[in-house]
Design an enzyme around this catalytic site. Sequence first.
Site, PDB file in Angstrom:
ATOM      1  N   ASN A 108       5.642  -0.453  -8.575  1.00 12.48           N
ATOM      2  CA  ASN A 108       6.931  -0.421  -7.877  1.00 12.48           C
ATOM      3  C   ASN A 108       6.737  -1.188  -6.577  1.00 12.48           C
ATOM      4  O   ASN A 108       6.153  -0.675  -5.639  1.00 12.48           O
ATOM      5  CB  ASN A 108       7.344   1.030  -7.586  1.00 12.48           C
ATOM      6  CG  ASN A 108       8.601   1.090  -6.732  1.00 12.48           C
ATOM      7  OD1 ASN A 108       9.329   0.083  -6.631  1.00 12.48           O
ATOM      8  ND2 ASN A 108       8.870   2.236  -6.122  1.00 12.48           N
ATOM      9  N   LYS A 125       8.890  -2.027  -4.488  1.00 16.11           N
ATOM     10  CA  LYS A 125       9.871  -1.647  -3.447  1.00 16.11           C
ATOM     11  C   LYS A 125      10.526  -2.905  -2.869  1.00 16.11           C
ATOM     12  O   LYS A 125      10.755  -3.855  -3.611  1.00 16.11           O
ATOM     13  CB  LYS A 125       9.190  -0.802  -2.376  1.00 16.11           C
ATOM     14  CG  LYS A 125       8.327   0.302  -2.975  1.00 16.11           C
ATOM     15  CD  LYS A 125       7.909   1.339  -1.992  1.00 16.11           C
ATOM     16  CE  LYS A 125       6.909   2.278  -2.624  1.00 16.11           C
ATOM     17  NZ  LYS A 125       6.917   3.601  -2.071  1.00 16.11           N
ATOM     18  N   HIS A 133      14.244   7.211  -7.944  1.00 10.38           N
ATOM     19  CA  HIS A 133      13.087   7.199  -7.030  1.00 10.38           C
ATOM     20  C   HIS A 133      13.432   7.995  -5.770  1.00 10.38           C
ATOM     21  O   HIS A 133      14.579   7.977  -5.313  1.00 10.38           O
ATOM     22  CB  HIS A 133      12.729   5.759  -6.667  1.00 10.38           C
ATOM     23  CG  HIS A 133      11.407   5.653  -5.971  1.00 10.38           C
ATOM     24  ND1 HIS A 133      11.260   5.916  -4.632  1.00 10.38           N
ATOM     25  CD2 HIS A 133      10.181   5.352  -6.442  1.00 10.38           C
ATOM     26  CE1 HIS A 133       9.984   5.776  -4.312  1.00 10.38           C
ATOM     27  NE2 HIS A 133       9.296   5.431  -5.388  1.00 10.38           N
ATOM     28  N   GLU A 145      12.921   7.458  -2.766  1.00 13.83           N
ATOM     29  CA  GLU A 145      13.497   6.662  -1.662  1.00 13.83           C
ATOM     30  C   GLU A 145      14.986   6.420  -1.893  1.00 13.83           C
ATOM     31  O   GLU A 145      15.767   6.374  -0.934  1.00 13.83           O
ATOM     32  CB  GLU A 145      12.712   5.347  -1.510  1.00 13.83           C
ATOM     33  CG  GLU A 145      11.337   5.607  -0.900  1.00 13.83           C
ATOM     34  CD  GLU A 145      10.255   4.625  -1.286  1.00 13.83           C
ATOM     35  OE1 GLU A 145      10.576   3.529  -1.783  1.00 13.83           O
ATOM     36  OE2 GLU A 145       9.067   4.964  -1.104  1.00 13.83           O
ATOM     37  N   GLU A 170       6.545  12.257  -9.351  1.00 10.64           N
ATOM     38  CA  GLU A 170       6.162  11.707  -8.061  1.00 10.64           C
ATOM     39  C   GLU A 170       6.435  12.722  -6.954  1.00 10.64           C
ATOM     40  O   GLU A 170       7.570  12.795  -6.444  1.00 10.64           O
ATOM     41  CB  GLU A 170       6.969  10.441  -7.776  1.00 10.64           C
ATOM     42  CG  GLU A 170       6.736   9.323  -8.754  1.00 10.64           C
ATOM     43  CD  GLU A 170       6.857   7.966  -8.081  1.00 10.64           C
ATOM     44  OE1 GLU A 170       5.898   7.211  -8.133  1.00 10.64           O
ATOM     45  OE2 GLU A 170       7.905   7.692  -7.487  1.00 10.64           O
ATOM     46  N   GLY A 213       3.540   6.968  -0.628  1.00  9.78           N
ATOM     47  CA  GLY A 213       3.340   6.113   0.538  1.00  9.78           C
ATOM     48  C   GLY A 213       2.640   6.798   1.697  1.00  9.78           C
ATOM     49  O   GLY A 213       2.607   6.277   2.806  1.00  9.78           O
ATOM     50  N   SER A 267       0.604   7.585  -4.124  1.00  9.28           N
ATOM     51  CA  SER A 267      -0.674   7.143  -3.541  1.00  9.28           C
ATOM     52  C   SER A 267      -1.785   7.021  -4.575  1.00  9.28           C
ATOM     53  O   SER A 267      -2.954   7.242  -4.262  1.00  9.28           O
ATOM     54  CB  SER A 267      -1.084   8.063  -2.380  1.00  9.28           C
ATOM     55  OG  SER A 267      -0.118   7.997  -1.342  1.00  9.28           O
TER      56      SER A 267
HETATM   57  C1  PEP Z   1       6.184   4.744  -5.519  1.00  6.14           C
HETATM   58  O1  PEP Z   1       6.798   4.019  -4.755  1.00  6.14           O
HETATM   59  O2  PEP Z   1       6.698   5.112  -6.575  1.00  6.14           O
HETATM   60  C2  PEP Z   1       4.837   5.173  -5.132  1.00  6.14           C
HETATM   61  C3  PEP Z   1       4.199   6.019  -5.899  1.00  6.14           C
HETATM   62  O3  PEP Z   1       4.348   4.654  -3.973  1.00  6.14           O
HETATM   63  P1  PEP Z   1       2.836   4.774  -3.445  1.00  6.14           P
HETATM   64  O4  PEP Z   1       1.931   4.450  -4.615  1.00  6.14           O
HETATM   65  O5  PEP Z   1       2.733   3.744  -2.356  1.00  6.14           O
HETATM   66  O6  PEP Z   1       2.646   6.163  -2.964  1.00  6.14           O
END
Ligand code: PEP
Length: 251
Positions: A10, A12, A95, A97, A167, A173, A213
Amino acid sequence: MNRKYLIAGNWKMNKTPDEAAALIEEIKPLVKDATCSVVVGVPFVDLPAALTATKGTAIGVAAQNCYWEKSGAFTGEVSADMLRAMGVQYVILGHSERRTYFGDTDHTVQKRVRGALDAGLTVILCVGETLEQREEGITTEVVAMQTKIALGGVSAEEMSRVVIAYEPVWAIGTGRTATAQQANEVCAHIRDVLSGLYGAETADQALIQYGGSMNAGNAAELLAQPDVDGGLIGGASLKAADFATIVAAAK
Ligand code: PEP
């Protein structure tokens, strides 16, 4: 159980079209022998470049959102049909976000899922609890509710085009990853929810990813868990070598 792992990046709101093409060119040779499915989720404006750069490879391309109506007076939106018409195969929906900054709710996520499936896309549906919800001990309830509402009206047959990404919001993040046990526990719970909705066979075949992460250092342990069928990767997907290491760990 015969599930093929899916590793999806992803990106973003990162990378211009030229930068996206360049990153895919870097990734391509590194993942050419992958035994899992590999997808890059890019900003809308990068989709043509990503589709061109991945042509003739096994790498799939995902959008990061879509609207549920097919067309009309919806300034600034992009429909699932438009994505499908240009050759996009996947869309990331729900997601955290999008939920946090752009007002997505379980019910608008449900509508987006419907629109995406009707258009022929495969959905990567994100669910996950906040830190507060985890500390209140309601993780499984929250994730079950998000999953059930988002899948309202989705048939067992259509579940072959739905991937669920667990998630935890507190892990996205932040550099704070769920332990392998925490990730597996919630992914297994989601599988139970799917079993309740669709029966054991559909649940057994469903792909459930972990995201939050995940990186080159922790991917192998997370991906070794029996109910974790891949990863949705944010930050680490922007570095070709790290992304390739995660892909290689998905066996
Ligand atoms: C994501 O944006 O779905 C995500 C898991 O980000 P990160 O790996 O940076 O935590």
